[in-house]
Design a protein around this motif. Structure first.
Motif, PDB file in Angstrom:
ATOM      1  N   HIS A  88       0.419   1.604  -9.068  1.00  0.00           N
ATOM      2  CA  HIS A  88      -0.191   1.431  -7.994  1.00  0.00           C
ATOM      3  C   HIS A  88       0.748   1.386  -6.528  1.00  0.00           C
ATOM      4  N   HIS A 129       1.016   3.485  -3.044  1.00  0.00           N
ATOM      5  CA  HIS A 129       0.801   3.016  -1.659  1.00  0.00           C
ATOM      6  C   HIS A 129       2.194   3.886  -0.885  1.00  0.00           C
ATOM      7  N   HIS A 176      -0.577  -7.535  -2.477  1.00  0.00           N
ATOM      8  CA  HIS A 176       0.971  -7.315  -2.484  1.00  0.00           C
ATOM      9  C   HIS A 176       1.577  -7.585  -1.267  1.00  0.00           C
ATOM     10  N   SER A 186      -0.977  -5.970   1.577  1.00  0.00           N
ATOM     11  CA  SER A 186      -2.395  -5.655   1.224  1.00  0.00           C
ATOM     12  C   SER A 186      -2.971  -7.176   0.637  1.00  0.00           C
ATOM     13  N   ASP A 222      -7.002   0.846  -0.602  1.00  0.00           N
ATOM     14  CA  ASP A 222      -6.816   1.614  -2.121  1.00  0.00           C
ATOM     15  C   ASP A 222      -7.767   2.910  -2.234  1.00  0.00           C
TER      16      ASP A 222
HETATM   17 ZN    ZN Z   1      -3.289  -1.397  -3.392  1.00  0.00          ZN
END
Ligand code: ZN
Ligand code: KG4
Length: 340
Positions: A114, A118, A145, A142, A309
């Protein structure tokens, strides 16, 4: 002979968005996201409810992505899915679905990290958006993270800094909660910050060595500040909300920019890309643009729909791995703490 077009279906279900996207080579044909409103009333993502909603959404979302792309599933060359990091119950839904579909269609399965999604979202073909040259620095910001990653090639990435506690999106959301704002509070703080004075209130920045981040101290400082002020004036929040939001946002952006300055100094790399939900923030976007003048940076800010996302970022990684022949086996398992 004309080159064959490659169609990849990307599936993303790591947190609270069920998403599917079809790309033709590097170009997006569809990008569908079903947001889960259910979490708003709880002030945060409830994992059990998220996996249940993914289960309900995944088939209609994939069907819609294929329909919008105007292709049938038999035209797909591979299925790409988010293997991690994320919430296990959420990841399992996308992983199991992707495996079954690839198995049924007898086409390759591609597992995607993931966080790489990004970052590599910057390689989607979009008019008016330049792709960063290697090496570049990627800052992923985000709700889950906060990292600075040195990207030497598509799949040659090194995390050179990350948060030791809360993610930057949590700093926005938890501050918003203290102020009585809804969840997620990032967009609301951003909106109000535009109307307020960023220097009205001063919050001390955390001291963390090197390129790592910390945001939990800031949250506590804001909590104590608000408690003290409302003791003296019960209407303090209402009377100063825009200024409080502007000051919080100013502090958070200052922390991010300080670390980027240090990262460019340490690595000598001045091409900087951002990704993740907080990259929608107008203040960070402006601060990066200012950095071009002030520090000689070249910056890459994603289109709004690729900040939060989405599955297009999973599909583009799927495409790049497909070209490399880098496929997953059918026994691949979701991984909640998958590293870059
Ligand atoms: Zn994300
Ligand atoms: O990437 P994302 O959709 O989900 C993950 O956490 O992986 O990011 C969501 C986060 C939330 O914390 C939300 O408050 C924050 O991104 N966010 C913003 C803005 N838009 C979304 N934070 C600050 N300003 C914004 N405009």
């Amino acid at each position: 002979m004309a080159e064959q077009n490659i169609y990849i279906l990307g599936i993303e279900s790591s947190c609270d968005d069920t998403a599917a996207s079809v790309i033709e080579n590097g170009r997006i044909l569809s990008n569908i996201v079903a947001n889960q409103k259910i979490h708003e009333e709880y002030g945060g993502v409830v994992p059990e409810l998220a996996s249940r909603a993914h289960q309900q959404n995944i088939v209609p979302v994939v069907a819609q992505a294929l329909k919008k792309a105007n292709i049938t599933k038999d035209q797909l060359h591979a299925i790409a899915f988010t293997r991690g990091p994320g919430l296990m119950g959420s990841l399992l839904v996308g992983t199991s679905f992707a495996k079954s579909l690839a198995y049924g269609l007898d086409i390759p399965l591609v597992d995607v990290n993931h966080m790489q999604g990004h970052i590599l979202a910057h390689f989607i073909d979009e008019e008016g958006f330049n792709k960063p040259p290697f090496p570049f620095l990627a800052m992923t910001i985000s709700g889950g993270h906060t990292q600075i990653v040195q990207v030497d090639n598509y799949f040659d990435m090194t995390v050179i800094g990350e948060t030791i506690d809360d993610a930057v999106g949590e700093a926005f959301d938890k501050s918003g909660k203290i102020l009585g704002l809804g969840y997620p509070a990032g967009p609301e703080i951003d909106k109000r910050a535009k109307l307020g004075n960023p220097k009205a209130f001063k919050f001390t920045k955390p001291r963390v060595d090197g390129l790592n981040f910390s945001f939990s101290g800031l949250k506590t400082a804001i909590l104590y500040f608000i408690q003290n002020q409302t003791k003296a004036n019960p209407n303090f929040i209402e009377e100063n909300l825009n200024d409080i939001c502007a000051s919080i946002q100013y502090t958070i952006i200052g922390i991010l920019i300080d670390k980027l300055k240090l990262a460019t100094k340490q690595t000598g790399i001045t091409h900087i890309a951002i990704g993740g939900g907080v990259s929608a923030n107008s203040g960070i976007r402006q601060a990066l643009k200012d950095g071009e003048q002030k520090f000689g940076w070249t910056t890459y800010v994603p289109k709004f729909e690729f900040t939060t996302d989405n599955a297009a970022m999973i599909a583009i990684v799927g495409y790049l791995k497909y070209l490399d022949g880098d496929f997953a086996e059918q026994n691949v398992a979701a991984s909640a703490r998958l590293k870059i």
